[in-house]
Design a protein around this motif. Structure first.
Motif, short mmCIF file in Angstrom:
data_model
loop_
_atom_site.label_atom_id
_atom_site.label_comp_id
_atom_site.label_asym_id
_atom_site.label_seq_id
_atom_site.Cartn_x
_atom_site.Cartn_y
_atom_site.Cartn_z
N UNK A 24 113.99 99.31 54.65
CA UNK A 24 113.68 100.64 55.17
C UNK A 24 112.85 101.43 54.15
N UNK A 25 113.22 101.33 52.88
CA UNK A 25 112.48 102.03 51.82
C UNK A 25 111.06 101.49 51.71
N UNK A 26 110.91 100.17 51.79
CA UNK A 26 109.57 99.58 51.72
C UNK A 26 108.70 100.07 52.87
N UNK A 27 109.28 100.19 54.05
CA UNK A 27 108.51 100.71 55.20
C UNK A 27 108.11 102.16 54.96
N UNK A 28 109.00 102.95 54.39
CA UNK A 28 108.66 104.35 54.10
C UNK A 28 107.50 104.42 53.11
N UNK A 29 107.48 103.50 52.14
CA UNK A 29 106.39 103.50 51.17
C UNK A 29 105.05 103.20 51.83
N UNK A 30 105.05 102.27 52.78
CA UNK A 30 103.80 101.95 53.48
C UNK A 30 103.34 103.13 54.32
N UNK A 31 104.27 103.74 55.04
CA UNK A 31 103.92 104.90 55.86
C UNK A 31 103.49 106.08 54.99
N UNK A 32 104.18 106.27 53.87
CA UNK A 32 103.83 107.37 52.98
C UNK A 32 102.47 107.18 52.33
N UNK A 33 102.12 105.93 52.04
CA UNK A 33 100.82 105.66 51.42
C UNK A 33 99.66 105.96 52.38
N UNK A 34 99.94 106.05 53.67
CA UNK A 34 98.89 106.46 54.62
C UNK A 34 98.49 107.92 54.43
N UNK A 35 99.45 108.74 53.96
CA UNK A 35 99.21 110.16 53.67
C UNK A 35 98.57 110.88 54.86
N UNK A 36 99.13 110.63 56.05
CA UNK A 36 98.65 111.27 57.26
C UNK A 36 99.53 112.47 57.57
N UNK A 37 98.90 113.60 57.80
CA UNK A 37 99.64 114.83 58.03
C UNK A 37 100.49 114.77 59.29
N UNK A 38 100.08 113.93 60.24
CA UNK A 38 100.81 113.82 61.51
C UNK A 38 102.19 113.17 61.32
N UNK A 39 102.46 112.62 60.14
CA UNK A 39 103.75 111.96 59.89
C UNK A 39 104.83 112.93 59.41
N UNK A 40 104.52 114.23 59.33
CA UNK A 40 105.51 115.22 58.88
C UNK A 40 106.79 115.16 59.70
N UNK A 93 99.26 94.45 38.54
CA UNK A 93 99.26 93.34 39.50
C UNK A 93 100.47 93.42 40.42
N UNK A 94 101.62 93.80 39.85
CA UNK A 94 102.82 93.93 40.68
C UNK A 94 102.66 95.04 41.71
N UNK A 95 102.06 96.13 41.31
CA UNK A 95 101.85 97.25 42.24
C UNK A 95 100.89 96.88 43.35
N UNK A 96 99.84 96.14 43.00
CA UNK A 96 98.89 95.70 44.03
C UNK A 96 99.55 94.74 45.00
N UNK A 97 100.48 93.93 44.51
CA UNK A 97 101.20 93.05 45.41
C UNK A 97 102.06 93.83 46.40
N UNK A 98 102.55 95.00 45.99
CA UNK A 98 103.34 95.83 46.89
C UNK A 98 102.47 96.64 47.84
N UNK A 99 101.43 97.25 47.31
CA UNK A 99 100.60 98.14 48.12
C UNK A 99 99.60 97.40 48.99
#
Length: 889
Positions: A398-414, A35-41
């Motif tokens: 800043x870390x939380x934003x990186x997690x959201x962007x990383x969860x997109x798993x888009x190759x263009x974000x390299x 439940x905690x993870x779903x609240x974050x993601x």
């Protein structure tokens, strides 16, 4: 680049995947963490949850647990995942929970999904469930349901009833009515109305939701200013409060009300001779929002000399800020979720929403939901927008934003993550590195780090390889280990090789393993070899163990040897049993094993061999240990039960081996007794399957090969009932013979019925295939190109090159003898030749097993690709690259 941490941090998405991979049904702490993870993601967790709902191997208990999450996380984005799962769900209990989850969402799309299911799933039990969720809709006007929904938190039951009615009745023309009641709604009613607005088609709800977003954000900014000001005047001197309020009012309202503000300043400067009250009254009517209202009211009270009233006003303002900030924070979260849904669902253009979110991202740093929405929608190519994330001052944000962007798993974000890895905060840079390593195009960049020759960069590359188990890095890593590697890097290089689990790494790792190495390196080496679980690694560990001394190394070596031979279909070789027994004895010895006895005993439950006497000896030794354990004061019932279970299992295997010959003869007789056709064939195959599933039955490799040959022969029979094919698939899976993989995959892909498809799938899983491997098309090795046009045939032959074994023919007359001589994996053919329609002839080649599949290359546009023998259709004219892409596995 950020310096290295001792570990790469696990992101919420990583932890969610690990959490779902465990047994959650009875684990309360794990469910709390879920439940905690779903609240974050938030909604970014849905692809992981939805994929498990639609995976046939997911246990029903886990499916029901996931569907139950909609009670707390009732995102509208659940609908497509639930609908896809319920279209084919066979378990009635899971279907019931899924329909309840759809009904719980109380939105238009969930109701439409239930109506579609009612048309598709027509059996009586499921119709009863669907009627319960759809209900008998009353013929009431929209105003009736709006009235009930507006009961809100005062009567939640009626509010939910109104939301369901609204889902059924709301139409685009009802937008003005919904917008009219929205401002006066309490939090529950506002949330339901906003969801109903977002469900309206034709993007009608986009502009009003954007307007609400801007207004809510302005109010929150006002509250922050008011909070700061109220704390300053509360703690400061009362004499200074009047001056500060006047300056704040001039700053805030001066641009829009220049003359009135200037007149007020002159009146305040005149002292008792001035008359500021009329000017304040004029500004009061123009004040907007809580901040401006407080400035005017507070300054009026001070001018009137009501000091006690002013102190009360400051306290009231602080209470108002606390109360409204929480309520508006929830409202902003709901609005941001709606905007994200409108954009990701294609209902509203992103270029109208993203700039607004970007501006708000800079202005208001206190909303996690705003940050989440911006990071989900900012385009990967927008360097300026992504640069705003890197400029955020708060490292946690800043870390939380990186997690959201990383969860997109888009190759263009390299490129973005390459920049983010330079972060001055170590933890933030490491988190960026972690997300970077998961993107497909990151491998060349990581290889550049690995080949740089600089220890710190090599170490970063090794950690990325370890975390992502990068298969392509196996060969470079093995070549690296063969060189003169620095002692401080060899350990991490071995960990990376162990994470990748490449079978070719066994010789290199075994060559490094000997007693002279540091203890930590020995442990890492044996752990990597044990993880390979291959005969070469297992027998190599057994050979090396004779010269190893550390108990923690010996026990892992023992577990690795047994893991390499996981069943009676792949038993330990007879010549390896003596050194294995010696290794078990060493691990169980009090002096040499150093407390590893229990772990060694438990490991032997994975011992599979055809030596009855070895099982008997081990059973006796462990029984003696169990007797000694019971006589000691620190006797532990749980340990006693675990060892007793191992002793019992060893005894069972010993007894089974004593009767193996007679059981094998019985199975062979059953095989001989299977009739070639008739009503008794399916029951005979079912009886054979049940005999092979007997837990007391042990199948030797010789019998497994005989049964595999039997299954192959029987699968070739014509006009079989699907039940007979299903039983043959199940028997084939029990043999664990790889030769059956391709025939069973062919049945799986051709099957139209759920029963046969399920049986073929279970057989393939039993043969060791993963879910992804089952759906993947078999590798194409041989091709026959049937093309009447000599020019086009030559062009295609040139494109195919020498990657495949390719033959060519200009007509069916030329192709027939080639197929008779040697069947092919793929027949690339025109739809017609000079003799007429080729499709019946192509179908016959498939049915006579002269080709496994057909790829049509035709100019006709009336071709239906729905035949089981048809892999696809390429419409002329097409580029050669299109053909190569169609041949990819």
């Amino acid at each position: 680049m950020a310096s290295l941490l001792r570990h790469i941090p696990m992101t919420p998405l990583d932890e969610l995947r690990a959490c779902l991979g465990n047994h959650l049904e009875g684990d309360a702490p794990a469910q709390v963490r879920l439940h905690q993870l779903l609240g974050q993601l938030r909604q970014q967790a849905l692809p992981e949850l939805g994929s498990r709902l639609n995976r046939a191997t997911t246990p029903p208990g886990l499916k029901r647990l996931i569907m139950g999450l909609t009670a707390k996380f009732d995102w509208p984005e659940w609908v497509p995942w639930l609908f896809q799962a319920l279209q084919h769900e066979q378990d009635l209990g899971v279907f019931d929970d899924g329909c309840a989850a759809l009904g719980r969402l109380e939105i238009r799309s969930s109701r439409e999904a239930l109506l579609k299911l009612a048309d598709q799933r027509t059996d009586p039990d499921r119709q009863l469930i669907l009627r319960r969720e759809l209900g008998a809709q009353e013929t009431q006007p929209l105003s009736f349901y709006l009235g009930r929904l507006l009961e809100g938190e005062g009567n939640a039951r009626l509010a939910h009833q109104g939301a369901r009615g609204l889902a059924a009745l709301a139409r685009p023309e009802d937008l003005p009515a919904l917008l009219e009641v929205l401002p006066g709604a309490d939090p529950l009613a506002f949330r339901m109305l906003l969801r109903a607005l977002s469900e309206l088609p034709d993007a009608l709800s986009g502009p009003p939701i954007l307007e609400w977003f801007s207004e809510t954000l302005r109010t929150l900014e006002d509250l922050e200013l008011l909070d700061d000001l109220s704390h300053r005047v509360h703690t400061g001197a009362r004499t200074a409060a009047r001056t500060e309020l006047a300056e704040a009012l001039a700053t805030r309202m001066g641009s829009a009300n220049g003359e009135a503000v200037q007149a007020l300043q002159q009146a305040l400067a005149a002292g008792e001779a001035g008359h500021p009250i009329p000017h304040l009254d004029a500004l009061r009517s123009r004040a907007k929002g809580p901040y401006e209202t407080f400035l005017v009211e507070a300054l009026t009270v001070l001018v009137e000399g009501k000091v006690a009233r002013f102190a009360a006003m400051v306290t009231e303002a602080q209470d108002t800020v606390t109360r409204q900030r929480a309520a508006l924070g929830v409202t902003l979260t709901q609005i941001c979720d709606s905007l994200v849904r409108l954009v990701t669902g294609g209902q509203y253009p992103a270029d109208r929403v993203t700039p607004l979110l970007q501006d708000a991202f800079e202005r208001y740093p206190l909303s996690e939901s705003l940050d989440h929405a911006f990071c989900r929608l900012v385009p990967a190519a927008d360097e300026a927008g992504l640069g705003k994330v890197l400029k955020v001052k708060d490292a946690k944000r800043r870390t939380a934003c990186l997690d959201v962007l990383g969860a997109r798993e888009e190759d263009e974000l390299v490129p973005f993550f390459l920049r983010a890895m330079q972060d001055s905060i170590v933890e933030v840079g490491q988190r960026a590195m972690h997300h970077f390593g998961k993107l497909p195009s990151s491998f060349p960049a990581v290889m550049a780090l690995f080949e740089s020759g600089q220890p710190e960069q090599i170490r970063i590359a090794l950690r990325i390889f370890t975390e992502n188990a990068t298969k392509a890095a196996a060969e470079p890593l093995l070549a690296y280990l063969k060189t003169d590697v620095r002692d401080d890097l060899i350990l991490e290089a071995v960990e990376a090789v162990g994470a990748i689990r490449s079978p070719s790494s066994a010789p290199v790792l075994l060559d490094l393993l000997h007693d002279g190495k540091p203890a930590r390196l020995q442990e890492t080496l044996v752990t990597a070899l044990a993880g390979l679980a291959t005969p070469e690694a297992g027998l190599g560990l057994l050979s090396k163990a004779a010269n190893l001394k550390l108990s923690q190394v010996l026990i892992v070596a023992l577990e690795g040897v047994l893991a390499a031979f996981p069943g009676f279909e792949r038993p330990l070789p007879q010549e390896a049993l003596a050194p294995l027994e010696h290794l078990i004895t060493r691990c169980c010895d009090d002096r040499e094993g150093e407390g590893q006895r229990l772990r060694a005993i438990l490991a032997t439950q994975n011992l599979y061999c055809f030596d009855q006497e070895l099982y008997t000896r081990l059973k006796d030794v462990f029984s003696d240990f169990l007797f000694d354990l019971r006589t000691k004061g620190d006797w532990d019932r749980e340990t006693n039960d675990r060892i007793a279970a191992v002793v019992k299992e060893l005894g069972r295997r010993s007894a089974s081996l004593a009767h193996i010959a007679s059981r094998e003869e019985k199975v062979r007789a059953m095989v001989q007794g299977v009739p070639p056709h008739g009503p008794g064939r399916a029951p005979a195959l079912l009886a054979l399957r049940e005999a092979l599933q007997d837990p007391e039955f042990i199948m030797r490799p010789e019998l497994a090969q005989e049964l595999a040959a039997f299954v192959l022969r029987e699968l070739d029979r014509k006009e079989q009932d699907w039940r007979e094919l299903a039983r043959l698939c199940e028997v084939g899976g029990l043999t664990r013979q790889a030769v059956l993989v391709d025939p069973l995959k062919e049945i799986f892909h051709k099957a139209s019925g759920l029963g046969l498809r399920s049986a073929a799938r279970e057989g393939l899983l039993a043969l060791g295939l993963e879910e992804a491997d089952i759906s993947r098309r078999a590798v194409i090795r041989s091709i026959l190109l049937l093309e009447p046009s000599a020019f086009f045939r030559k062009r295609l032959m040139t494109a195919l090159g020498d990657r495949w074994e390719v033959r060519e023919a200009g007509s069916r007359t030329e192709a027939a003898p080639l197929l008779t001589e040697r069947p092919v994996d793929l027949l690339i053919s025109e739809q017609a030749d000079p003799m007429g329609d080729l499709r019946p002839w192509l179908k016959m080649q498939f049915e006579t097993r002269r080709c496994r599949q057909v790829l049509l290359s035709t100019a006709a546009r009336d071709t239906s690709p729905g035949e089981p023998w048809l892999m696809g259709v390429l419409y002329k004219p097409f580029a050669p690259e299109a053909l190569l892409k169609a041949l990819e596995p």
